[in-house]
Design a protein around this motif. Structure first.
Motif, PDB file in Angstrom:
ATOM      1  N   LEU A 150       1.105  -3.271   3.246  1.00 21.28           N
ATOM      2  CA  LEU A 150       2.349  -3.654   3.913  1.00 21.28           C
ATOM      3  C   LEU A 150       2.405  -2.962   5.278  1.00 21.28           C
ATOM      4  CD1 LEU A 150       5.100  -3.296   1.121  1.00 21.28           C
ATOM      5  CD2 LEU A 150       3.867  -5.378   1.829  1.00 21.28           C
ATOM      6  N   PHE A 151       2.945  -3.654   6.279  1.00 16.79           N
ATOM      7  CA  PHE A 151       3.200  -2.971   7.546  1.00 16.79           C
ATOM      8  C   PHE A 151       4.288  -1.907   7.342  1.00 16.79           C
ATOM      9  CE2 PHE A 151       0.413  -4.839  10.517  1.00 16.79           C
ATOM     10  CZ  PHE A 151       0.263  -6.177  10.213  1.00 16.79           C
ATOM     11  N   PHE A 152       5.146  -2.158   6.346  1.00 20.82           N
ATOM     12  CA  PHE A 152       6.189  -1.168   6.021  1.00 20.82           C
ATOM     13  C   PHE A 152       5.542   0.056   5.360  1.00 20.82           C
ATOM     14  CE2 PHE A 152      10.222   0.557   5.291  1.00 20.82           C
ATOM     15  CZ  PHE A 152      10.291   1.045   3.994  1.00 20.82           C
ATOM     16  N   GLY A 153       5.592   1.144   6.070  1.00 21.13           N
ATOM     17  CA  GLY A 153       5.033   2.385   5.560  1.00 21.13           C
ATOM     18  C   GLY A 153       3.527   2.446   5.578  1.00 21.13           C
ATOM     19  N   ALA A 154       2.867   1.373   6.109  1.00 19.03           N
ATOM     20  CA  ALA A 154       1.390   1.268   6.018  1.00 19.03           C
ATOM     21  C   ALA A 154       0.978   1.476   4.563  1.00 19.03           C
ATOM     22  CB  ALA A 154       0.692   2.276   6.921  1.00 19.03           C
ATOM     23  N   THR A 155       1.813   0.944   3.661  1.00 24.26           N
ATOM     24  CA  THR A 155       1.628   1.200   2.225  1.00 24.26           C
ATOM     25  C   THR A 155       0.627   0.224   1.618  1.00 24.26           C
ATOM     26  OG1 THR A 155       3.996   1.750   2.188  1.00 24.26           O
ATOM     27  CG2 THR A 155       2.841   1.626   0.069  1.00 24.26           C
ATOM     28  N   VAL A 156      -0.496   0.778   1.143  1.00 26.19           N
ATOM     29  CA  VAL A 156      -1.413  -0.040   0.348  1.00 26.19           C
ATOM     30  C   VAL A 156      -0.700  -0.321  -0.972  1.00 26.19           C
ATOM     31  CG1 VAL A 156      -3.664  -0.166  -0.796  1.00 26.19           C
ATOM     32  CG2 VAL A 156      -3.450   1.022   1.404  1.00 26.19           C
ATOM     33  N   ILE A 157      -0.454  -1.593  -1.277  1.00 32.25           N
ATOM     34  CA  ILE A 157       0.281  -1.892  -2.521  1.00 32.25           C
ATOM     35  C   ILE A 157      -0.630  -2.491  -3.588  1.00 32.25           C
ATOM     36  CG2 ILE A 157       2.557  -2.154  -1.462  1.00 32.25           C
ATOM     37  CD1 ILE A 157       2.092  -5.223  -1.562  1.00 32.25           C
ATOM     38  N   SER A 168       9.918  -1.885  -7.773  1.00 37.40           N
ATOM     39  CA  SER A 168       9.810  -1.348  -6.417  1.00 37.40           C
ATOM     40  C   SER A 168      10.348  -2.344  -5.392  1.00 37.40           C
ATOM     41  CB  SER A 168       8.350  -1.042  -6.078  1.00 37.40           C
ATOM     42  OG  SER A 168       8.248  -0.649  -4.716  1.00 37.40           O
ATOM     43  N   ALA A 169      11.042  -1.794  -4.393  1.00 40.26           N
ATOM     44  CA  ALA A 169      11.425  -2.639  -3.246  1.00 40.26           C
ATOM     45  C   ALA A 169      10.170  -2.864  -2.407  1.00 40.26           C
ATOM     46  CB  ALA A 169      12.496  -1.935  -2.426  1.00 40.26           C
ATOM     47  N   LEU A 170       9.962  -4.087  -1.960  1.00 44.33           N
ATOM     48  CA  LEU A 170       8.817  -4.400  -1.080  1.00 44.33           C
ATOM     49  C   LEU A 170       9.308  -5.036   0.217  1.00 44.33           C
ATOM     50  CD1 LEU A 170       6.344  -5.875  -3.758  1.00 44.33           C
ATOM     51  CD2 LEU A 170       6.390  -3.546  -2.830  1.00 44.33           C
ATOM     52  N   ASP A 171      10.612  -4.944   0.426  1.00 39.78           N
ATOM     53  CA  ASP A 171      11.223  -5.626   1.593  1.00 39.78           C
ATOM     54  C   ASP A 171      11.586  -4.645   2.711  1.00 39.78           C
ATOM     55  OD1 ASP A 171      14.622  -5.872   0.170  1.00 39.78           O
ATOM     56  OD2 ASP A 171      13.232  -4.174   0.442  1.00 39.78           O
ATOM     57  N   GLY A 172      11.153  -3.419   2.571  1.00 39.17           N
ATOM     58  CA  GLY A 172      11.439  -2.424   3.607  1.00 39.17           C
ATOM     59  C   GLY A 172      12.777  -1.739   3.452  1.00 39.17           C
ATOM     60  N   SER A 173      13.462  -2.055   2.325  1.00 36.60           N
ATOM     61  CA  SER A 173      14.781  -1.434   2.149  1.00 36.60           C
ATOM     62  C   SER A 173      14.673   0.021   1.686  1.00 36.60           C
ATOM     63  CB  SER A 173      15.605  -2.241   1.132  1.00 36.60           C
ATOM     64  OG  SER A 173      14.889  -2.308  -0.106  1.00 36.60           O
ATOM     65  N   LYS A 174      13.537   0.354   1.049  1.00 39.24           N
ATOM     66  CA  LYS A 174      13.296   1.755   0.665  1.00 39.24           C
ATOM     67  C   LYS A 174      11.799   1.941   0.436  1.00 39.24           C
ATOM     68  CE  LYS A 174      14.291   3.417  -3.317  1.00 39.24           C
ATOM     69  NZ  LYS A 174      14.957   3.912  -4.552  1.00 39.24           N
ATOM     70  N   PRO A 175      11.331   3.188   0.425  1.00 42.73           N
ATOM     71  CA  PRO A 175       9.891   3.413   0.251  1.00 42.73           C
ATOM     72  C   PRO A 175       9.366   2.739  -1.012  1.00 42.73           C
ATOM     73  CG  PRO A 175      10.979   5.457   0.850  1.00 42.73           C
ATOM     74  CD  PRO A 175      12.074   4.463   0.624  1.00 42.73           C
ATOM     75  N   VAL A 176       8.123   2.297  -0.978  1.00 37.42           N
ATOM     76  CA  VAL A 176       7.511   1.621  -2.109  1.00 37.42           C
ATOM     77  C   VAL A 176       7.317   2.623  -3.253  1.00 37.42           C
ATOM     78  CG1 VAL A 176       5.439   0.377  -2.880  1.00 37.42           C
ATOM     79  CG2 VAL A 176       6.384  -0.053  -0.591  1.00 37.42           C
ATOM     80  N   ARG A 177       7.605   2.192  -4.453  1.00 37.42           N
ATOM     81  CA  ARG A 177       7.378   3.005  -5.682  1.00 37.42           C
ATOM     82  C   ARG A 177       6.021   2.578  -6.258  1.00 37.42           C
ATOM     83  NH1 ARG A 177       8.858   7.466  -6.585  1.00 37.42           N
ATOM     84  NH2 ARG A 177      11.080   6.955  -6.345  1.00 37.42           N
ATOM     85  N   GLY A 178       4.989   3.109  -5.636  1.00 40.05           N
ATOM     86  CA  GLY A 178       3.646   2.812  -6.128  1.00 40.05           C
ATOM     87  C   GLY A 178       2.683   2.628  -4.967  1.00 40.05           C
ATOM     88  N   GLY A 179       1.480   2.221  -5.271  1.00 43.99           N
ATOM     89  CA  GLY A 179       0.459   2.032  -4.242  1.00 43.99           C
ATOM     90  C   GLY A 179       0.068   3.379  -3.634  1.00 43.99           C
ATOM     91  N   ILE A 180      -0.046   3.411  -2.296  1.00 44.16           N
ATOM     92  CA  ILE A 180      -0.409   4.665  -1.622  1.00 44.16           C
ATOM     93  C   ILE A 180       0.597   4.918  -0.499  1.00 44.16           C
ATOM     94  CG2 ILE A 180      -2.216   5.989  -0.462  1.00 44.16           C
ATOM     95  CD1 ILE A 180      -4.280   4.040  -1.597  1.00 44.16           C
ATOM     96  N   PRO A 181       1.760   5.459  -0.787  1.00 46.95           N
ATOM     97  CA  PRO A 181       2.693   5.836   0.294  1.00 46.95           C
ATOM     98  C   PRO A 181       2.083   6.928   1.185  1.00 46.95           C
ATOM     99  CG  PRO A 181       3.827   5.733  -1.828  1.00 46.95           C
ATOM    100  CD  PRO A 181       2.356   5.640  -2.115  1.00 46.95           C
ATOM    101  N   VAL A 182       2.340   6.813   2.476  1.00 45.50           N
ATOM    102  CA  VAL A 182       1.845   7.795   3.462  1.00 45.50           C
ATOM    103  C   VAL A 182       2.957   8.806   3.732  1.00 45.50           C
ATOM    104  CG1 VAL A 182       0.993   8.121   5.828  1.00 45.50           C
ATOM    105  CG2 VAL A 182       0.331   6.073   4.532  1.00 45.50           C
ATOM    106  N   VAL A 183       2.674  10.064   3.469  1.00 45.46           N
ATOM    107  CA  VAL A 183       3.676  11.128   3.631  1.00 45.46           C
ATOM    108  C   VAL A 183       3.395  11.890   4.921  1.00 45.46           C
ATOM    109  CG1 VAL A 183       4.510  13.317   2.655  1.00 45.46           C
ATOM    110  CG2 VAL A 183       4.056  11.337   1.147  1.00 45.46           C
ATOM    111  N   PHE A 184       4.353  11.910   5.827  1.00 40.94           N
ATOM    112  CA  PHE A 184       4.264  12.600   7.125  1.00 40.94           C
ATOM    113  C   PHE A 184       5.662  12.603   7.718  1.00 40.94           C
ATOM    114  CE2 PHE A 184       2.148  14.027  10.969  1.00 40.94           C
ATOM    115  CZ  PHE A 184       3.006  13.640  11.974  1.00 40.94           C
ATOM    116  N   PRO A 185       6.117  13.637   8.361  1.00 39.73           N
ATOM    117  CA  PRO A 185       5.437  14.866   8.825  1.00 39.73           C
ATOM    118  C   PRO A 185       5.609  16.061   7.880  1.00 39.73           C
ATOM    119  CG  PRO A 185       7.538  14.673   9.948  1.00 39.73           C
ATOM    120  CD  PRO A 185       7.440  13.485   9.010  1.00 39.73           C
ATOM    121  N   PHE A 186       6.219  15.792   6.707  1.00 40.76           N
ATOM    122  CA  PHE A 186       6.307  16.895   5.733  1.00 40.76           C
ATOM    123  C   PHE A 186       6.296  16.323   4.325  1.00 40.76           C
ATOM    124  CE2 PHE A 186      10.603  15.982   4.470  1.00 40.76           C
ATOM    125  CZ  PHE A 186      11.202  15.451   5.611  1.00 40.76           C
TER     126      PHE A 186
END
Ligand code: TA6
Length: 302
Positions: free
Chosen positions: A24-31, A54-72
């Motif tokens: 997804l372009f949202f969060g660069a999340t591999v789903i 999981s929301a996949l519409d950009g309303s909240k972070p994806v619950r699954g796949g590979i979320p990218v965590v940054f800057p903390f």
């Protein structure tokens, strides 16, 4: 078409290997990452867990796949981060298409980019430029996070983590183990104490939230390689995880105790994944002006 994209997502495919991935372009999340096993003993199958709620519409972070965590990592602790929610803004920002990196029989690879937007600048003032390179090969998925500090005079201090949800057989019917973690010091977030790992094989049959320190910092001869395995002795399946430049690894599974409190966790979902998360979670990385840091995760379906 090995690389397809629309406004919401990028689809990578390697038809000859039966492999595919969706980002997804949202969060660069591999789903999604579908792959056969390198040993040839498993057909192409989904290797990542994605909650059906999981929301996949950009309303909240994806619950699954590979979320990218940054800057903390985790809840904000630095006063400068207090305007951000848990795990920072990268997983809940819309990244941009950064171009094709590779497209041939051996693999397909694409780049996504995230630079300060007005929304991000309202909560995070340092200059930064993120590039995320996702590469699909026959039995592997690589995700490389590049953090560039474009400032001419100010260092950039950050954490980063790839919050990988690995799809597994049900923990209720088999033991899913993560090795080797024995001998590492870890912070047990469930117990609230620091411990020494004494188990040869770490499982997540109980609510587990552990930050293993120095797991990939080169303090260990394997430099951060983990085996996630399950199934009958001699016929186990799973993934290999190889981390580079991520000095820690987090192992998490909320089980019903904490999973049932997550609004976007499907009922019983906790029984079918383990999060093995290469990251900078217990320390901070500082990038000098004009310099770059790259953290890599390579997942191999065995
Ligand atoms: O990586 C483990 C962890 O930090 C857990 O403490 C839990 O909070 C998990 O991440 C999920 O966090 P999230 O903000 O996605 O609900």
């Amino acid at each position: 078409m090995p690389i397809e994209r629309n406004a919401e997502k990028i689809t990578l495919s390697l038809p000859s290997a039966g492999a595919s991935a969706e980002i997804l372009f949202f969060g660069a999340t591999v789903i999604s990452w579908k792959s056969a096993g390198a040993s040839g003993n498993s057909d192409p199958t989904e290797r990542l867990f994605l909650s059906k709620k999981s929301a996949l519409d950009g309303s909240k972070p994806v619950r699954g796949g590979i979320p990218v965590v940054f800057p903390f990592f985790g809840a904000p602790t630095d006063p400068a981060h207090m305007k951000m929610s848990s795990h920072g803004f990268a997983r809940s920002s819309t990244w941009e298409w950064g171009g094709e990196v590779l497209d041939n029989e051996s693999g397909v690879s694409v780049r996504l980019k995230l630079n300060p937007t007005p929304e991000i600048s309202q909560v995070f003032s340092p200059e930064f430029s993120l590039t995320y390179v996702v590469t699909l090969a026959a039995h592997q998925l690589s995700t490389d996070l590049h953090v560039h500090n474009p400032s001419s005079d100010t260092a950039l201090t950050h954490q980063a983590l790839l919050h990988t949800y690995i799809s597994t057989a049900p923990h209720s019917s088999t033991t899913v183990s993560v090795t080797p973690l024995k001998g590492l010091t870890y912070f047990d977030k469930v117990a609230g104490t620091t411990k020494q790992e004494e188990r040869e094989k770490v499982d997540v049959k109980e609510f587990t939230d552990s930050v293993y320190r120095g797991a990939g910092s080169g303090e260990r001869p394997d430099g951060g390689q983990y085996k996630v395995r399950w199934g009958p002795e001699g016929a186990e399946t799973g993934l290999d995880v190889r981390a580079t430049n991520f000095g820690d690894v987090v192992v998490w599974n909320p089980r019903e105790e904490a999973g049932s409190k997550l609004g976007d966790m499907e009922v019983g979902g906790w029984d079918r994944f383990v999060c093995v998360e290469p990251g900078i979670a217990s320390y901070w990385n500082t990038i000098a002006p004009g310099e770059k840091w790259i953290g890599q995760q390579v997942l191999t379906a065995i």
